[in-house]
Design a protein around this motif. Structure first.
Motif, PDB file in Angstrom:
ATOM      1  N   LEU A 117       0.833  -1.196   0.000  1.00  0.00           N
ATOM      2  CA  LEU A 117       0.000   0.000   0.000  1.00  0.00           C
ATOM      3  C   LEU A 117       0.875   1.256   0.000  1.00  0.00           C
ATOM      4  O   LEU A 117       1.911   1.306   0.663  1.00  0.00           O
ATOM      5  CB  LEU A 117      -0.912  -0.010   1.232  1.00  0.00           C
ATOM      6  CG  LEU A 117      -2.047   1.000   1.271  1.00  0.00           C
ATOM      7  CD1 LEU A 117      -3.083   0.702   0.195  1.00  0.00           C
ATOM      8  CD2 LEU A 117      -2.695   1.000   2.657  1.00  0.00           C
ATOM      9  N   LYS A 118       0.447   2.292  -0.722  1.00  0.00           N
ATOM     10  CA  LYS A 118       1.229   3.531  -0.795  1.00  0.00           C
ATOM     11  C   LYS A 118       0.351   4.772  -0.769  1.00  0.00           C
ATOM     12  O   LYS A 118       0.735   5.830  -1.273  1.00  0.00           O
ATOM     13  CB  LYS A 118       2.105   3.514  -2.046  1.00  0.00           C
ATOM     14  CG  LYS A 118       1.392   3.132  -3.339  1.00  0.00           C
ATOM     15  CD  LYS A 118       2.387   2.804  -4.431  1.00  0.00           C
ATOM     16  CE  LYS A 118       1.697   2.252  -5.673  1.00  0.00           C
ATOM     17  NZ  LYS A 118       2.667   1.757  -6.673  1.00  0.00           N
ATOM     18  N   THR A 119      -0.823   4.660  -0.173  1.00  0.00           N
ATOM     19  CA  THR A 119      -1.723   5.804  -0.111  1.00  0.00           C
ATOM     20  C   THR A 119      -1.342   6.773   1.004  1.00  0.00           C
ATOM     21  O   THR A 119      -0.807   6.367   2.041  1.00  0.00           O
ATOM     22  CB  THR A 119      -3.171   5.340   0.086  1.00  0.00           C
ATOM     23  OG1 THR A 119      -4.038   6.467   0.035  1.00  0.00           O
ATOM     24  CG2 THR A 119      -3.357   4.634   1.425  1.00  0.00           C
ATOM     25  N   ALA A 120      -1.634   8.062   0.799  1.00  0.00           N
ATOM     26  CA  ALA A 120      -1.436   9.096   1.815  1.00  0.00           C
ATOM     27  C   ALA A 120      -2.766   9.522   2.430  1.00  0.00           C
ATOM     28  O   ALA A 120      -2.813  10.491   3.187  1.00  0.00           O
ATOM     29  CB  ALA A 120      -0.729  10.301   1.202  1.00  0.00           C
ATOM     30  N   HIS A 121      -3.854   8.810   2.081  1.00  0.00           N
ATOM     31  CA  HIS A 121      -5.178   9.129   2.599  1.00  0.00           C
ATOM     32  C   HIS A 121      -5.874   7.846   3.062  1.00  0.00           C
ATOM     33  O   HIS A 121      -5.651   6.773   2.501  1.00  0.00           O
ATOM     34  CB  HIS A 121      -6.048   9.792   1.529  1.00  0.00           C
ATOM     35  CG  HIS A 121      -5.579  11.148   1.121  1.00  0.00           C
ATOM     36  ND1 HIS A 121      -4.564  11.341   0.210  1.00  0.00           N
ATOM     37  CD2 HIS A 121      -6.003  12.388   1.516  1.00  0.00           C
ATOM     38  CE1 HIS A 121      -4.369  12.643   0.046  1.00  0.00           C
ATOM     39  NE2 HIS A 121      -5.219  13.288   0.829  1.00  0.00           N
ATOM     40  N   TYR A 122      -6.718   7.999   4.082  1.00  0.00           N
ATOM     41  CA  TYR A 122      -7.590   6.901   4.447  1.00  0.00           C
ATOM     42  C   TYR A 122      -8.638   6.723   3.359  1.00  0.00           C
ATOM     43  O   TYR A 122      -8.784   7.560   2.458  1.00  0.00           O
ATOM     44  CB  TYR A 122      -8.251   7.174   5.796  1.00  0.00           C
ATOM     45  CG  TYR A 122      -7.261   7.247   6.941  1.00  0.00           C
ATOM     46  CD1 TYR A 122      -6.699   6.090   7.465  1.00  0.00           C
ATOM     47  CD2 TYR A 122      -6.898   8.471   7.497  1.00  0.00           C
ATOM     48  CE1 TYR A 122      -5.790   6.149   8.516  1.00  0.00           C
ATOM     49  CE2 TYR A 122      -5.991   8.544   8.551  1.00  0.00           C
ATOM     50  CZ  TYR A 122      -5.434   7.388   9.046  1.00  0.00           C
ATOM     51  OH  TYR A 122      -4.525   7.440  10.077  1.00  0.00           O
ATOM     52  N   LYS A 123      -9.413   5.630   3.435  1.00  0.00           N
ATOM     53  CA  LYS A 123     -10.337   5.311   2.358  1.00  0.00           C
ATOM     54  C   LYS A 123     -11.414   6.376   2.170  1.00  0.00           C
ATOM     55  O   LYS A 123     -11.967   6.513   1.078  1.00  0.00           O
ATOM     56  CB  LYS A 123     -10.968   3.942   2.568  1.00  0.00           C
ATOM     57  CG  LYS A 123     -11.954   3.810   3.694  1.00  0.00           C
ATOM     58  CD  LYS A 123     -12.714   2.482   3.621  1.00  0.00           C
ATOM     59  CE  LYS A 123     -11.793   1.286   3.647  1.00  0.00           C
ATOM     60  NZ  LYS A 123     -12.513  -0.002   3.584  1.00  0.00           N
TER      61      LYS A 123
END
Length: 260
Positions: A117-123
């Protein structure tokens, strides 16, 4: 078609045709020793062959260790029942809130992301705190934080982000919509399907090895086969004190279960 092998091993060869509207099926077997009045399940440990995520078609094969599963049980009235249930389905790719896309893979009865995973935001779109090089802020974070290895975003596409426990447990949820971080029970299903803890690691590891360019494992990457198409890579980890360790040598993945 059912035939017992004649070598005294108690092995039974089972051939069948699988039909139905689904793209894949999971197969279970039950046996009756009284002409079909009472059936008992055959434990999966005593079955090999076309069992998990099997597409419809002819010439499906299963071998049943009859003697192992039901020792000293013989009957001229034995009847086998084959039970087919819908197999795992999996999208070809998954996209997070930031627009990052991930490949997917089916392992046994489960669908897994095959990239870190590489997101900077929650879903739900809420930003995840990014302390950067401020180790004190990382230590004091109690709501959720992420970082790039050595605070260098150039590692993002190779190894993904590093998240702390608070990000994993944040009520805004870390994974993309309709997905979740695996529980310990779900990890155990994966490990058991791949043959147990001593066998699963190599089957999950990417075979990319030094001197391959990153992403890759340090040499010698012993036992890596990537049979599960999971492409496990050594993303390292960030300690509580904020220090980074083990890129290329250690892969770490979260579970939502607090195991102490």
């Amino acid at each position: 078609l059912v035939n017992q092998q004649t070598d005294g091993s108690g092995m039974v060869d089972i051939s069948f045709t699988l039909t139905g509207p689904e793209s894949s099926y999971n197969i279970a077997l039950e046996v009756s020793f009284d002409a079909g009045t009472v059936y008992s399940p055959i434990p999966p440990a005593f079955l090999t062959g076309d069992l998990v995520n099997i597409p419809p078609g002819a010439n499906k094969q299963i071998i049943w260790d009859g003697m192992g599963s039901y020792p000293d049980t013989n009957s001229a009235q034995s009847v086998l029942k084959i039970i087919a249930t819908k197999g795992a389905s999996c999208p070809t790719s998954l996209t997070d809130f930031d627009g990052n896309s991930y490949s997917m893979t089916i392992i046994g009865t489960q669908c897994w992301m095959a990239e870190n995973l590489k997101t900077a935001h929650y879903k739900n779109g809420t930003p995840i705190e990014y302390p950067g090089a401020d180790n004190t802020a990382w230590q004091n974070n109690a709501t959720g934080a992420y970082g790039w290895y050595n605070n260098d975003i150039s590692w993002k596409d190779s190894y993904g982000a590093l998240y702390n426990w608070h990000a994993v447990m944040n009520p805004n949820k870390l994974c993309p919509q309709q997905w979740h971080i695996a529980s310990l029970d779900e990890w155990n299903v994966l490990v058991n399907y791949l043959g147990g803890e001593y066998a699963a690691g190599g089957k999950l590891k990417s075979t990319r090895t030094d001197p391959d360019p990153h992403p890759r494992w340090d040499s010698p990457n012993t036992g890596a086969t990537n049979e599960a198409n999971w492409e496990g890579l050594p993303n390292g980890f960030r300690e509580f004190d904020g220090d980074f360790h083990e890129l290329g040598a250690t892969g770490t993945w979260w579970t939502t279960s607090d195991i102490g």
